[in-house]
Design a protein around this motif. Structure first.
Motif, PDB file in Angstrom:
ATOM      1  N   PHE A  54       0.828  -1.195   0.000  1.00  0.00           N
ATOM      2  CA  PHE A  54       0.000   0.000   0.000  1.00  0.00           C
ATOM      3  C   PHE A  54       0.874   1.261   0.000  1.00  0.00           C
ATOM      4  CE2 PHE A  54      -3.317  -2.931   1.532  1.00  0.00           C
ATOM      5  CZ  PHE A  54      -4.339  -2.568   0.675  1.00  0.00           C
ATOM      6  N   THR A  55       2.051   1.175   0.601  1.00  0.00           N
ATOM      7  CA  THR A  55       2.969   2.315   0.589  1.00  0.00           C
ATOM      8  C   THR A  55       3.403   2.635  -0.829  1.00  0.00           C
ATOM      9  OG1 THR A  55       3.777   1.820   2.813  1.00  0.00           O
ATOM     10  CG2 THR A  55       5.175   3.201   1.417  1.00  0.00           C
ATOM     11  N   GLN A  56       3.723   1.602  -1.609  1.00  0.00           N
ATOM     12  CA  GLN A  56       4.099   1.812  -3.008  1.00  0.00           C
ATOM     13  C   GLN A  56       2.956   2.427  -3.803  1.00  0.00           C
ATOM     14  OE1 GLN A  56       5.237  -2.240  -3.834  1.00  0.00           O
ATOM     15  NE2 GLN A  56       7.424  -1.730  -3.854  1.00  0.00           N
ATOM     16  N   LEU A  57       1.744   1.952  -3.554  1.00  0.00           N
ATOM     17  CA  LEU A  57       0.580   2.502  -4.247  1.00  0.00           C
ATOM     18  C   LEU A  57       0.369   3.963  -3.876  1.00  0.00           C
ATOM     19  CD1 LEU A  57      -2.029  -0.412  -3.984  1.00  0.00           C
ATOM     20  CD2 LEU A  57      -0.616   0.221  -5.943  1.00  0.00           C
ATOM     21  N   GLU A  58       0.527   4.278  -2.595  1.00  0.00           N
ATOM     22  CA  GLU A  58       0.356   5.656  -2.156  1.00  0.00           C
ATOM     23  C   GLU A  58       1.397   6.561  -2.799  1.00  0.00           C
ATOM     24  OE1 GLU A  58      -0.063   8.227   2.012  1.00  0.00           O
ATOM     25  OE2 GLU A  58       0.770   6.195   2.052  1.00  0.00           O
ATOM     26  N   ILE A  59       2.634   6.075  -2.909  1.00  0.00           N
ATOM     27  CA  ILE A  59       3.692   6.863  -3.542  1.00  0.00           C
ATOM     28  C   ILE A  59       3.370   7.071  -5.016  1.00  0.00           C
ATOM     29  CG2 ILE A  59       6.098   6.742  -4.308  1.00  0.00           C
ATOM     30  CD1 ILE A  59       6.748   5.484  -1.572  1.00  0.00           C
ATOM     31  N   PHE A  60       2.922   6.021  -5.698  1.00  0.00           N
ATOM     32  CA  PHE A  60       2.536   6.127  -7.105  1.00  0.00           C
ATOM     33  C   PHE A  60       1.461   7.190  -7.300  1.00  0.00           C
ATOM     34  CE2 PHE A  60      -0.340   3.978 -10.411  1.00  0.00           C
ATOM     35  CZ  PHE A  60       0.163   4.765 -11.446  1.00  0.00           C
ATOM     36  N   VAL A  61       0.440   7.151  -6.462  1.00  0.00           N
ATOM     37  CA  VAL A  61      -0.670   8.101  -6.574  1.00  0.00           C
ATOM     38  C   VAL A  61      -0.193   9.526  -6.321  1.00  0.00           C
ATOM     39  CG1 VAL A  61      -2.844   8.849  -5.534  1.00  0.00           C
ATOM     40  CG2 VAL A  61      -2.474   6.422  -6.043  1.00  0.00           C
ATOM     41  N   LEU A  62       0.619   9.713  -5.285  1.00  0.00           N
ATOM     42  CA  LEU A  62       1.084  11.059  -4.946  1.00  0.00           C
ATOM     43  C   LEU A  62       2.006  11.638  -6.020  1.00  0.00           C
ATOM     44  CD1 LEU A  62       1.751  10.908  -1.101  1.00  0.00           C
ATOM     45  CD2 LEU A  62       0.059  12.301  -2.305  1.00  0.00           C
ATOM     46  N   VAL A  63       2.896  10.826  -6.555  1.00  0.00           N
ATOM     47  CA  VAL A  63       3.784  11.314  -7.617  1.00  0.00           C
ATOM     48  C   VAL A  63       2.960  11.738  -8.826  1.00  0.00           C
ATOM     49  CG1 VAL A  63       5.579  10.655  -9.261  1.00  0.00           C
ATOM     50  CG2 VAL A  63       5.790   9.979  -6.873  1.00  0.00           C
ATOM     51  N   ALA A  64       1.946  10.941  -9.168  1.00  0.00           N
ATOM     52  CA  ALA A  64       1.096  11.265 -10.319  1.00  0.00           C
ATOM     53  C   ALA A  64       0.285  12.533 -10.064  1.00  0.00           C
ATOM     54  CB  ALA A  64       0.168  10.087 -10.627  1.00  0.00           C
ATOM     55  N   GLU A  65      -0.278  12.668  -8.863  1.00  0.00           N
ATOM     56  CA  GLU A  65      -1.138  13.813  -8.565  1.00  0.00           C
ATOM     57  C   GLU A  65      -0.354  15.103  -8.372  1.00  0.00           C
ATOM     58  OE1 GLU A  65      -4.917  11.529  -6.432  1.00  0.00           O
ATOM     59  OE2 GLU A  65      -3.520  12.700  -5.219  1.00  0.00           O
ATOM     60  N   LEU A  66       0.823  15.001  -7.735  1.00  0.00           N
ATOM     61  CA  LEU A  66       1.608  16.200  -7.442  1.00  0.00           C
ATOM     62  C   LEU A  66       2.580  16.554  -8.563  1.00  0.00           C
ATOM     63  CD1 LEU A  66       2.350  15.560  -3.659  1.00  0.00           C
ATOM     64  CD2 LEU A  66       0.544  16.966  -4.667  1.00  0.00           C
ATOM     65  N   GLY A  67       2.740  15.619  -9.499  1.00  0.00           N
ATOM     66  CA  GLY A  67       3.555  15.910 -10.672  1.00  0.00           C
ATOM     67  C   GLY A  67       5.058  15.855 -10.470  1.00  0.00           C
ATOM     68  N   GLY A  68       5.511  15.162  -9.420  1.00  0.00           N
ATOM     69  CA  GLY A  68       6.950  15.070  -9.227  1.00  0.00           C
ATOM     70  C   GLY A  68       7.337  14.267  -8.008  1.00  0.00           C
ATOM     71  N   PHE A  69       8.583  13.794  -7.992  1.00  0.00           N
ATOM     72  CA  PHE A  69       9.091  12.988  -6.888  1.00  0.00           C
ATOM     73  C   PHE A  69       9.360  13.849  -5.652  1.00  0.00           C
ATOM     74  CE2 PHE A  69       9.912  10.534 -10.642  1.00  0.00           C
ATOM     75  CZ  PHE A  69       9.727   9.220 -10.250  1.00  0.00           C
ATOM     76  N   THR A  70       9.863  15.067  -5.885  1.00  0.00           N
ATOM     77  CA  THR A  70      10.198  15.939  -4.755  1.00  0.00           C
ATOM     78  C   THR A  70       8.954  16.300  -3.952  1.00  0.00           C
ATOM     79  OG1 THR A  70      12.071  16.874  -5.981  1.00  0.00           O
ATOM     80  CG2 THR A  70      11.256  18.120  -4.087  1.00  0.00           C
TER      81      THR A  70
END
Length: 309
Positions: free
Chosen positions: A3-19
């Motif tokens: 679920f942590t990986q999924l949350e990271i995937f969603v956040l990177v997509a929504e926020l538009g960046g890794f930082t």
């Protein structure tokens, strides 16, 4: 897959960046990048593509983002149900809202009551046009959203009904009329909303076999009213969006009912009521209770709910 990986995937997509995702999660950028690479390696696909403008979802990444949100939503619902069993009332609620109708009139009253009952629920609100909110519900970006009804894509709950009114300068030749027909407005320069309500206003002219002389398009209600006040044209706006506070800002404008009456229904929608979290169900119950007590908006009727077929 975690679920942590999924949350990271969603956040990177929504926020538009890794930082941005790393800052949101309070972890390093390298940890975010590593988690996403692990997920892509496990699935054997590329989820995100990098370019000069930032990060875009790949073609396979787009549908998988929706599924990831769905899984995270179910996990959040489970956490909230477990908390409820243990006597706790904690969780996250993401709400989609549009324009003055819901953001200025409905949502503040509902949230005031909701926060009193559930102070530990973490609430996030995103505002956009009507169609954008519906898209957010479909993509699971929000848990519940205000929509114009009917909408067969979702499970919905009626909150309030209002009608469209003509808006004219006080000195206009038609300003003293008690009601106006669509045809009365066709010879006037027309100011059309660029927001979602255009999808309900344009058919009013089409059904009458008429076409407005559109000279302006604005997305903000206050801009439309101000332009009407200064004589740029006339318009049609939802009565619900024209609260007393809004009208007080533009004393040189009058609103006149249309004949025949053109009604609009506003309610709440969720992607799937059976999968809704306790926080979402409590929010819908709070809204339903306030609507039934005639405490939402200037024009009410008893609320109802509809289950999509």
């Amino acid at each position: 897959m975690t679920f942590t990986q999924l949350e990271i995937f969603v956040l990177v997509a929504e926020l538009g960046g890794f930082t941005a995702a790393a800052e949101k999660l309070g972890i390093s950028q390298s940890a975010v990048s590593h988690a996403l690479k692990q997920l892509e390696r496990e699935w054997g696909v590329t989820l995100l593509s990098r370019n000069k403008a930032g990060i875009d979802l790949t073609e396979i990444g787009k549908p998988l983002l929706v599924r990831a949100r769905e899984l995270l939503g179910i996990a959040e619902a489970m956490r909230q149900e477990i908390s409820a069993v243990r006597g706790l009332q904690r969780g996250v609620l993401r709400i989609g809202s549009f324009g003055p109708s819901s953001s200025l009139l409905l949502l503040p009253q509902i949230l005031e009551q909701y926060r009193q009952q559930y102070p530990d629920i973490d609430i996030f609100v995103d505002e956009g046009p009507d169609d954008a909110v519906a898209q957010w519900i479909a993509e699971r970006r929000v848990d519940v959203g205000f929509v114009v009804l009917p909408d067969e894509r979702f499970d919905t709950q009626l909150l309030i009904e209002d009608c469209f009114v003509a808006v004219l300068p006080v000195g206009h030749r038609l300003a003293r009329q008690t009601q106006l027909r669509i045809a009365d407005l066709c010879d006037e320069p027309f100011i059309m909303t660029a927001a979602g309500a255009a999808a309900q206003i344009e058919p009013l002219f089409e059904r009458a076999g008429l076409r407005p002389k559109i000279k302006h398009r604005y997305s903000q209600i206050l801009t439309i009213i101000k332009m009407v006040e200064h004589g740029a044209g006339v318009s049609i706006i939802s009565s619900l969006a024209l609260s007393d506070q809004v009208m007080d800002l533009c004393p040189g404008v009058v609103k006149i009912p249309l004949t025949p009456v053109a009604r609009r229904s506003v309610g709440l929608a969720v992607h799937n009521l059976a999968q809704a979290s306790p926080a979402v169900l409590a929010f819908m119950k709070t809204a339903r209770t306030l609507a039934a007590a005639s405490r939402l908006g200037p024009t009410q009727r008893a609320p109802g709910s509809r289950r999509r077929s």
